[in-house]
Design a protein around this motif. Sequence first.
Motif, PDB file in Angstrom:
ATOM      1  N   ASP A 172     -12.638   6.572   4.290  1.00  0.00           N
ATOM      2  CA  ASP A 172     -11.376   6.465   5.120  1.00  0.00           C
ATOM      3  C   ASP A 172     -10.827   5.091   4.842  1.00  0.00           C
ATOM      4  O   ASP A 172      -9.697   4.666   5.368  1.00  0.00           O
TER       5      ASP A 172
ATOM      6  N   LYS B  82     -10.276  12.217   8.935  1.00  0.00           N
ATOM      7  CA  LYS B  82      -9.843  11.750  10.027  1.00  0.00           C
ATOM      8  C   LYS B  82      -9.814  13.155  11.225  1.00  0.00           C
ATOM      9  O   LYS B  82      -9.611  14.136  10.631  1.00  0.00           O
TER      10      LYS B  82
ATOM     11  N   ASP C  52      -2.886   9.950   4.036  1.00  0.00           N
ATOM     12  CA  ASP C  52      -4.375   9.505   4.325  1.00  0.00           C
ATOM     13  C   ASP C  52      -4.917  10.623   5.181  1.00  0.00           C
ATOM     14  O   ASP C  52      -4.747  10.478   6.441  1.00  0.00           O
TER      15      ASP C  52
ATOM     16  N   THR D 136      -0.405  -0.615   5.789  1.00  0.00           N
ATOM     17  CA  THR D 136      -0.910  -0.054   7.038  1.00  0.00           C
ATOM     18  C   THR D 136      -2.353   0.073   6.869  1.00  0.00           C
ATOM     19  O   THR D 136      -2.919   0.923   6.743  1.00  0.00           O
ATOM     20  N   LEU D 137      -3.131  -0.977   7.212  1.00  0.00           N
ATOM     21  CA  LEU D 137      -4.471  -1.004   6.722  1.00  0.00           C
ATOM     22  C   LEU D 137      -5.467  -0.706   7.623  1.00  0.00           C
ATOM     23  O   LEU D 137      -6.492  -0.044   7.418  1.00  0.00           O
TER      24      LEU D 137
ATOM     25  N   TYR E 135       2.813   8.043   6.807  1.00  0.00           N
ATOM     26  CA  TYR E 135       3.483   6.789   6.702  1.00  0.00           C
ATOM     27  C   TYR E 135       2.616   5.653   6.025  1.00  0.00           C
ATOM     28  O   TYR E 135       2.587   4.353   6.368  1.00  0.00           O
ATOM     29  N   ASP E 136       1.513   5.933   5.618  1.00  0.00           N
ATOM     30  CA  ASP E 136       0.452   5.305   5.130  1.00  0.00           C
ATOM     31  C   ASP E 136       0.890   4.494   3.908  1.00  0.00           C
ATOM     32  O   ASP E 136       0.380   3.522   3.216  1.00  0.00           O
TER      33      ASP E 136
ATOM     34  N   MET F  94      -0.113  10.147   9.277  1.00  0.00           N
ATOM     35  CA  MET F  94      -0.664   9.345   8.016  1.00  0.00           C
ATOM     36  C   MET F  94       0.127   9.557   6.868  1.00  0.00           C
ATOM     37  O   MET F  94      -0.168   9.153   5.712  1.00  0.00           O
TER      38      MET F  94
ATOM     39  N   LYS G 131       0.868  -1.263   0.158  1.00  0.00           N
ATOM     40  CA  LYS G 131       0.138  -0.068  -0.111  1.00  0.00           C
ATOM     41  C   LYS G 131       0.879   1.263   0.066  1.00  0.00           C
ATOM     42  O   LYS G 131       1.634   1.585   0.728  1.00  0.00           O
TER      43      LYS G 131
ATOM     44  N   GLY H 127      -6.520   0.699  11.927  1.00  0.00           N
ATOM     45  CA  GLY H 127      -6.409   1.138  13.357  1.00  0.00           C
ATOM     46  C   GLY H 127      -6.685  -0.194  14.021  1.00  0.00           C
ATOM     47  O   GLY H 127      -6.122  -0.542  15.278  1.00  0.00           O
TER      48      GLY H 127
ATOM     49  N   GLU I  41      -9.700   3.485   2.409  1.00  0.00           N
ATOM     50  CA  GLU I  41      -9.198   3.435   1.041  1.00  0.00           C
ATOM     51  C   GLU I  41      -8.157   2.646   0.670  1.00  0.00           C
ATOM     52  O   GLU I  41      -7.874   2.386  -0.661  1.00  0.00           O
TER      53      GLU I  41
HETATM   54  N1  BES Z   1      -4.465   3.891   7.010  1.00  0.00           N
HETATM   55  C1  BES Z   1      -5.462   3.855   7.825  1.00  0.00           C
HETATM   56  C2  BES Z   1      -5.091   2.810   8.899  1.00  0.00           C
HETATM   57  C3  BES Z   1      -4.258   3.291  10.121  1.00  0.00           C
HETATM   58  C4  BES Z   1      -4.686   3.798  11.157  1.00  0.00           C
HETATM   59  C5  BES Z   1      -2.874   2.801   9.804  1.00  0.00           C
HETATM   60  C6  BES Z   1      -3.864   4.163  12.045  1.00  0.00           C
HETATM   61  C7  BES Z   1      -1.961   3.246  10.717  1.00  0.00           C
HETATM   62  C8  BES Z   1      -2.308   4.043  12.102  1.00  0.00           C
HETATM   63  C9  BES Z   1      -6.676   3.302   7.001  1.00  0.00           C
HETATM   64  O1  BES Z   1      -6.778   3.881   5.716  1.00  0.00           O
HETATM   65  C10 BES Z   1      -7.889   3.646   7.618  1.00  0.00           C
HETATM   66  O2  BES Z   1      -8.257   4.510   7.876  1.00  0.00           O
HETATM   67  N2  BES Z   1      -8.403   2.737   8.099  1.00  0.00           N
HETATM   68  C11 BES Z   1      -9.801   2.982   8.997  1.00  0.00           C
HETATM   69  C12 BES Z   1     -10.892   1.804   8.393  1.00  0.00           C
HETATM   70  C13 BES Z   1     -12.261   2.098   9.036  1.00  0.00           C
HETATM   71  C14 BES Z   1     -12.799   3.369   8.110  1.00  0.00           C
HETATM   72  C15 BES Z   1     -13.020   0.760   8.705  1.00  0.00           C
HETATM   73  C16 BES Z   1      -9.435   2.572  10.239  1.00  0.00           C
HETATM   74  O3  BES Z   1      -8.530   1.832  10.550  1.00  0.00           O
HETATM   75  O4  BES Z   1     -10.118   3.329  10.899  1.00  0.00           O
END
Ligand code: BES
Length: 495
Positions: free
Chosen positions: A344, A274, A267, A371-372, A284-285, A282, A262, A374, A346
């Motif tokens: 989010d 967010k 992000d 980094t999919l 580091y996404d 973000m 990814k 949280g 994505e």
């Molecule tokens: N890049 C984030 C996930 C993430 C969160 C990575 C914190 C590192 C630290 C991802 O794109 C995201 O926002 N995921 C959402 C999914 C949710 C909307 C189902 C998340 O984890 O909140």
Amino acid sequence: MELKIVGGDLAKAKTPCLILGVYDKHKLSAPAQAVDRATDGAIAKLLRKGDLDGGKGWLMTYDMPGIVAERLLLLGLGKRKECDRGTLAKALGKAFARLGEARVPQALLALPEGLDDYAGVRAAALKATAAAYRYEQTKAPKDDAPVLLKRLDLWVDKPRRDAAERALTHADAIGHGVALARELGNLPGNICTPTYLAERAMGLAGEYDALTTDILDEDAMAELSMGALLSVSRGSRQPAKLIVMRYNGAADQDKPVVLVGKGLTFDAGGISIKPAADMDEMKYDMAGGASVFGAVLAAVRMRLPINLIGVVPASENLPDGEANKPGDVVTSMSGQTIEILNTDAEGRLILCDALSYVERFEPAVVLDMATLTGACIIALGKHPSGLFTADDKLAKEVADAGEAADDKVWRMPLWEDYQQQLDSNFADMANIGGREAGAVTAACFLSRFTKAYPWAHLDIAGTAWVSGKEKGATGRPVPLLSEFLIRRSGVKTGE
Ligand code: BES
Ligand code: MN
Ligand code: ZN
């Protein structure tokens, strides 16, 4: 960073700093005993004062009689019986930090007894490469900043030279891979854009003959009907790129290992924006993509006899008049439709098209790193990456590689039971599966695009970055991926 295997009499070694291991209760490691004899017992006498009796920490001494080294760093390694390469690596981290503060860029480490020549040397040397990295692209170090390690000599008792030398070559290559992944992860989103990543990939291809790079632009992606990926980048001024790096180290007919990472260079969440706190992180996404760069670089530098393809879908995720809106339905390259309930989520949208794209390579195996979620950090914390695959054999292969590389994963379920959480009234699937088991439903989403090959997914949200004062990219899981590739290629390591 210079790494070298040396032998000979440690007492006579000319070095700014000799590092010797000691155990708890003032016990000396075998090489330390030998040096102690040359000092007429001065080291043992010093240790009897008890400073290192707990077996942790370090002690720096000067002008030790009977030895040539300018400094002697006694390094606590805990209990002799429990001392393994992990103990050594951890202790070395502190020793190298001390050397940096003392402005000593060079040292000689006597590898303590009982460690495997390959694994022990590799772990120590890899730690040294970490002490040779600092982020400097947008922040020049102050004059009084610690110096970086420039050279480490490793003394190995009666070395099986070939194993030790191989360990150095591998550590050097993996170290370069980790440093590249860290640098890309640390770079801010206004510099490290999808276009920048594409240029770095072209740069690597220019540097290494064995590597070729293809960059697909948005027109090429539209041609391939990558509706999910393009829906994410539509909300950004930066055009998306699909980066393809190929390394041919084996016969043409050998099926390639394919790594997909990814590469979300920033992000913000999109319309499902967010919260502001810590949103800077973000950048580091794109760490999954960075790990693909790092692993490809490591494989090339090790000249592994393997075919490897690295694929990085790169995009930003920002709110904009053209951005995805909750409720939008997009059609992925696979033909499956997706209802975007949260913009989010994505990562899975850009990954799913990349995962369909790599079918054309007839992969032996596909690993994706992202980094999919949280939710994965909530489930596992920051120590292991989450591992998801329905393939037990592949799960073991990845977990074993992680264990051997001190870059651990923990397997999570990927059962059919969870799939129904992705049901949508308006499309083949929704892009989110509700509050429960968020890391699992994200993996379930990806699994719908990976039916054509053996596949495993690593959620590295918790492991690719450290927050707080020491904020920065870790370079994980480059060590795991490198180890996986070493094992797949069948090259010699220890024995
Ligand atoms: N890049 C984030 C996930 C993430 C969160 C990575 C914190 C590192 C630290 C991802 O794109 C995201 O926002 N995921 C959402 C999914 C949710 C909307 C189902 C998340 O984890 O909140
Ligand atoms: Mn997101
Ligand atoms: Zn993301």
